[in-house]
Scaffold this active site. Structure first.
Site, PDB file in Angstrom:
ATOM      1  N   PHE A   3       0.856  -1.195   0.000  1.00  0.00           N
ATOM      2  CA  PHE A   3       0.000   0.000   0.000  1.00  0.00           C
ATOM      3  C   PHE A   3       0.884   1.234   0.000  1.00  0.00           C
ATOM      4  O   PHE A   3       1.639   1.463   0.944  1.00  0.00           O
ATOM      5  CB  PHE A   3      -0.961   0.069   1.194  1.00  0.00           C
ATOM      6  CG  PHE A   3      -1.851   1.275   1.098  1.00  0.00           C
ATOM      7  CD1 PHE A   3      -3.010   1.244   0.338  1.00  0.00           C
ATOM      8  CD2 PHE A   3      -1.485   2.486   1.693  1.00  0.00           C
ATOM      9  CE1 PHE A   3      -3.806   2.378   0.190  1.00  0.00           C
ATOM     10  CE2 PHE A   3      -2.281   3.616   1.540  1.00  0.00           C
ATOM     11  CZ  PHE A   3      -3.439   3.560   0.799  1.00  0.00           C
ATOM     12  N   ASP A  14       9.169   2.964   2.166  1.00  0.00           N
ATOM     13  CA  ASP A  14       8.001   3.780   2.468  1.00  0.00           C
ATOM     14  C   ASP A  14       7.724   3.654   3.966  1.00  0.00           C
ATOM     15  O   ASP A  14       7.167   2.660   4.422  1.00  0.00           O
ATOM     16  CB  ASP A  14       6.811   3.293   1.633  1.00  0.00           C
ATOM     17  CG  ASP A  14       5.538   4.073   1.926  1.00  0.00           C
ATOM     18  OD1 ASP A  14       5.502   4.801   2.931  1.00  0.00           O
ATOM     19  OD2 ASP A  14       4.572   3.935   1.153  1.00  0.00           O
ATOM     20  N   LYS A  27       2.225  11.358   7.128  1.00  0.00           N
ATOM     21  CA  LYS A  27       1.340  11.112   8.257  1.00  0.00           C
ATOM     22  C   LYS A  27       1.777  11.854   9.534  1.00  0.00           C
ATOM     23  O   LYS A  27       1.523  13.033   9.657  1.00  0.00           O
ATOM     24  CB  LYS A  27       1.190   9.599   8.481  1.00  0.00           C
ATOM     25  CG  LYS A  27       0.451   8.938   7.311  1.00  0.00           C
ATOM     26  CD  LYS A  27      -0.240   7.641   7.658  1.00  0.00           C
ATOM     27  CE  LYS A  27      -1.225   7.275   6.553  1.00  0.00           C
ATOM     28  NZ  LYS A  27      -0.849   6.117   5.764  1.00  0.00           N
TER      29      LYS A  27
END
Ligand code: PLP
Length: 413
Positions: free
Chosen positions: A152, A237, A266
């Protein structure tokens, strides 16, 4: 479109009013729990009727520092009153300080500020291709990037094009070429997929959306060695795993690995504002020249001031050490629950998951049960519940979470 009266109407009254308006007017791309939140502080959030919940998701790890952290809030409001956006046509007095602090903390040589996580991923893919053509000497338009199954990395067209999730990619083609998928955690498959045209390998250190999947020990280290040996860029990531979530500033530290490009987002703003960044060694980001990449909001003074405060509290308030300690405690308590429904408890730091057996009736039901008990968690896929509370969680709160889990499994009403 012409009804101006709507702008002066009071707030809606019941949760059902909000839910109905969303259902009527919104794109239907989410299926949230039916809880309408209006306030947050630390690990807690409150709904529009004043009921308190412990947040077991932290906005997918964007709120690692806890909701509305007062020091981040102060930095944000102070900067918002001074200067918010200049674009990169001009300079601002926050960007250089943000660079100095994030590069020193993460041992990076250069940084590229963006906004969303997906933008950081896209930026890394662009930079890796450019490096491949200009430095590695890959023939024009032949660059290959290796990605992992069940990945993802966000929702843009290029990114969903190399997703292996049918829901994420189905109906959105045609997709960008140049990506190759290998099984996550399989170093031999990774090596076999490398060709002379491979420019980069992109992976999550722990796969978050896939259900907190930890690769075999040594996988990242081997991936690093393979990338070095074949002159390939390793892109990690860390948008979800980074910034303290797993008990280290970056999850790559668990295996003593340094990626060529590390992506953060985030929690880089503590949940106040979309801020992401590509962190790099000098060689890779160095290929970008003026005009080749950009973002109107990327690196704006408000984002930089917020990110600086978000990083500062993460380090100064020892949230990273707390994630390690309290995460271990919570994982042990969850693993201690004796119940037939539980297949596995796994995770690192405060990035945890409880996977249920297929016969157990699904994770969504358990999440709705937990919601009634005052704990907000979200299922990922059918059978897994992710537990990722803010990193300011106390030991008592961790014990309480485990108690709610046990109660929800024993009394599944
Ligand atoms: C959330 C996430 C992204 C995408 O971030 P957005 O801000 O939603 O675009 C990318 N990679 C990982 C690992 C993530 O968890």
């Amino acid at each position: 479109m012409t009804d101006h009266a709507v702008l002066d109407r009071p707030a809606l009254s019941t949760p059902q009013d909000y839910i109905a308006a969303e259902a009527r007017l919104g794109a239907r791309n989410y299926k949230p729990l039916d809880v309408v939140l209006s306030r947050g502080e630390g690990v807690y959030v409150w709904d529009v009727e004043g009921k308190r919940y412990l947040d077991g998701l932290s906005a997918y790890s964007a709120v690692n520092q806890g909701h509305c952290h007062p020091k981040i809030l102060a930095a944000m409001t102070e900067q918002a009153g001074k200067l918010t956006l200049t674009s990169r046509a001009f300079r601002n007095d926050q960007l250089a300080l943000f660079y100095e602090e994030i590069c020193a903390l993460t041992g990076s040589h250069r940084a590229l500020p963006m906004n969303s996580g997906a933008e950081a991923v896209e930026s890394a893919l662009k930079v890796a291709r450019k490096w491949g053509y200009e430095v590695k000497g890959v023939p024009a338009d032949q660059a290959e990037i290796i990605v992992c199954s069940e990945n993802f990395h966000g929702r843009t067209l290029a990114i969903v094009g190399f997703s292996t999730d049918a829901q994420a990619r189905g109906g959105f083609g045609p997709f960008a070429p140049g990506f190759r998928v290998v099984p996550f955690g399989d170093a031999a498959a990774l090596e076999a997929a490398i060709t002379p045209n491979t420019v980069a390998v992109l992976a999550e250190p722990i796969q978050g959306e896939a259900g907190v999947i930890i690769p075999p020990a040594g996988y990242l280290k081997t991936a690093r060695e393979l990338c070095t040996r074949h002159n390939v860029i390793l892109i990690l990531d860390e948008i979800q795993t980074g910034l303290g979530r797993t008990g280290k500033l970056l999850a790559e530290e668990h295996e003593g690995v340094e990626a060529d490009l590390t992506l953060v987002g985030k929690a880089l703003s503590g949940g106040f504002y979309p801020v992401s960044a590509v962190l790099s060694n000098d060689a890779v980001l160095g290929v970008l020249k003026p005009g080749e990449h950009g973002s109107t909001f990327g690196g704006n003074p408000l984002a930089c001031a917020v990110a600086r405060a978000a990083l500062k509290v993460l380090v100064e308030e020892d949230m990273i050490g707390n994630a390690q300690r309290i995460g271990d405690r919570l994982q042990a308590s969850l693993a201690g629950i004796r119940h037939d429904a539980i297949k596995e408890v796994r995770g690192r730091g405060l990035m945890l998951a409880v996977e249920l057996h297929r016969e157990a009736g699904g994770a969504r039901r358990v999440c709705e049960n937990l919601q009634r008990r005052g704990l907000l968690c979200k299922e990922t896929h059918e059978h897994t519940i992710r537990i990722a509370p803010p990193l300011v969680l106390t030991a008592d709160q961790a014990d309480w979470i485990a108690e709610q889990f046990e109660a929800a499994l024993r009394d599944p009403t």
